[in-house]
Design a protein around this motif. Sequence first.
Motif, PDB file in Angstrom:
ATOM      1  N   THR A  31      43.491  21.000 -58.781  1.00 48.26           N
ATOM      2  CA  THR A  31      42.853  20.778 -57.486  1.00 48.26           C
ATOM      3  C   THR A  31      41.378  20.419 -57.680  1.00 48.26           C
ATOM      4  OG1 THR A  31      44.327  22.494 -56.638  1.00 48.26           O
ATOM      5  CG2 THR A  31      42.539  21.787 -55.184  1.00 48.26           C
ATOM      6  N   LEU A  34      40.949  16.882 -58.813  1.00 52.58           N
ATOM      7  CA  LEU A  34      40.960  15.902 -57.710  1.00 52.58           C
ATOM      8  C   LEU A  34      39.602  15.891 -56.996  1.00 52.58           C
ATOM      9  CD1 LEU A  34      44.510  16.674 -56.256  1.00 52.58           C
ATOM     10  CD2 LEU A  34      43.795  14.469 -57.203  1.00 52.58           C
ATOM     11  N   SER A  55      54.143  15.968 -51.130  1.00 51.96           N
ATOM     12  CA  SER A  55      53.516  16.387 -52.380  1.00 51.96           C
ATOM     13  C   SER A  55      53.160  17.848 -52.220  1.00 51.96           C
ATOM     14  CB  SER A  55      52.249  15.561 -52.636  1.00 51.96           C
ATOM     15  OG  SER A  55      51.587  15.984 -53.826  1.00 51.96           O
ATOM     16  N   ALA A  58      47.899  20.533 -52.381  1.00 55.60           N
ATOM     17  CA  ALA A  58      46.599  20.320 -53.033  1.00 55.60           C
ATOM     18  C   ALA A  58      46.161  18.862 -52.967  1.00 55.60           C
ATOM     19  CB  ALA A  58      46.672  20.761 -54.497  1.00 55.60           C
TER      20      ALA A  58
HETATM   21  C1  LIG Z   1      50.968  16.873 -57.180  1.00 56.74           C
HETATM   22  C2  LIG Z   1      50.002  17.990 -57.431  1.00 56.74           C
HETATM   23  N1  LIG Z   1      48.692  17.792 -57.206  1.00 56.74           N
HETATM   24  C3  LIG Z   1      47.779  18.735 -57.434  1.00 56.74           C
HETATM   25  C4  LIG Z   1      48.142  19.969 -57.919  1.00 56.74           C
HETATM   26  C5  LIG Z   1      47.090  21.020 -58.100  1.00 56.74           C
HETATM   27  O1  LIG Z   1      47.037  21.536 -59.372  1.00 56.74           O
HETATM   28  P1  LIG Z   1      46.542  23.059 -59.630  1.00 56.74           P
HETATM   29  O2  LIG Z   1      47.645  23.952 -59.157  1.00 56.74           O
HETATM   30  O3  LIG Z   1      46.329  23.109 -61.099  1.00 56.74           O
HETATM   31  O4  LIG Z   1      45.291  23.235 -58.856  1.00 56.74           O
HETATM   32  C6  LIG Z   1      49.477  20.220 -58.191  1.00 56.74           C
HETATM   33  C7  LIG Z   1      49.888  21.518 -58.782  1.00 56.74           C
HETATM   34  O5  LIG Z   1      50.580  22.331 -58.361  1.00 56.74           O
HETATM   35  C8  LIG Z   1      50.455  19.219 -57.931  1.00 56.74           C
HETATM   36  O6  LIG Z   1      51.752  19.429 -58.152  1.00 56.74           O
END
Ligand SMILES: Cc1ncc(COP(=O)(O)O)c(C=O)c1O
Length: 334
Positions: A31, A34, A55, A58
């Motif tokens: 997150t 991004l 999706s 996040a």
């Molecule tokens: C498509 C997508 N984007 C962003 C994230 C965010 O990653 P994180 O959980 O490491 O913050 C995830 C993770 O679960 C994800 O599957």
Amino acid sequence: MVADGPIVREFEAEFAAFCGVDHGVATSNGTTALQTAFEALDLGGGDRILTTPFSFIASANAIQLCGAEPVFADIDPETYNLDPDAVVETIETYDGAIDAILAVHLYGLPADVERLREIAAEYDLLLIEDAAQAHGATVSETRVGAFGDAACFSFYPTKNMTTGEGGMVVTDDGHVADRAARFVNHGRSDTYEHVDVGHNFRLTSIAAAIGRAQLEKLPAYVEARRENAARLTAGLADTPVETPIEPADRRHVYHQYTIRTERRDELLEHLDAHDIGAGIYYPVAIHEQPAYDAFDVSAPIAEAATEEVLSIPVHPSINEHDIDRIVDAVRGFF
Ligand SMILES: Cc1ncc(COP(=O)(O)O)c(C=O)c1O
């Protein structure tokens, strides 16, 4: 150094090289990767970033957290990724007032980034890849991470490789990489100089050491996932479930192996009763979440998918016997 030390720099360089790009900036999770990419690309207040409503939340939350507005376009019913025609339609609906596209490679299958890149060029938009689920996936032999102005990965434990918590922004643009590296470290340009306002989104050296070891194992993990997926697909042939597709030019890395059936909820119960850990990714489209009440979105294909998709085990730790048991359980249900 236990915190941000040379091992982190080595992991960044190795992961960027794996993706075929020049720069990597490690972050505390996917997150924050991004958020960091948006910040480094100067996306924020007043900007609109088009993305998929199908999706993990996040993807859209990061857009809001940088001050921009998420705009949702519908998905392709077979790949579950952004439908490029719907993307064009949505951009036209906004009279072109969109600033960037965030393409998610859902379940480990690359989005149609070649088309999306053409659309981004035509409308003068930035393209960012959310590759949180797709480490090592390819389009026409090029790994994801190399298609966007920047791309973001997650190393959460359920992902195809992990650092515990962790993430990475990769980019070919040195200026974007410099901005990202400052943003994750309080805007620091030198020990006591801070030229931007930034966060503490740093990855620890301990996590980076795990990441370096995991990166070495990633090709074998992906191969195991692909072999498991092939065995599942062969076993489920001629059943009523739709199995995942892999377009000719794309290499799926099967973060999830997702089947589709109108009898999803009953099948989930049946698999639960047989001790098979299936899961729904995702039972609610992002725009239908309470936090997105204010958004008025039409995405019927994404909404239909939330009712019918079911992910069954595909991870590298299952063996042929496990897969046969899963297949038998699904076949037994029908
Ligand atoms: C498509 C997508 N984007 C962003 C994230 C965010 O990653 P994180 O959980 O490491 O913050 C995830 C993770 O679960 C994800 O599957």
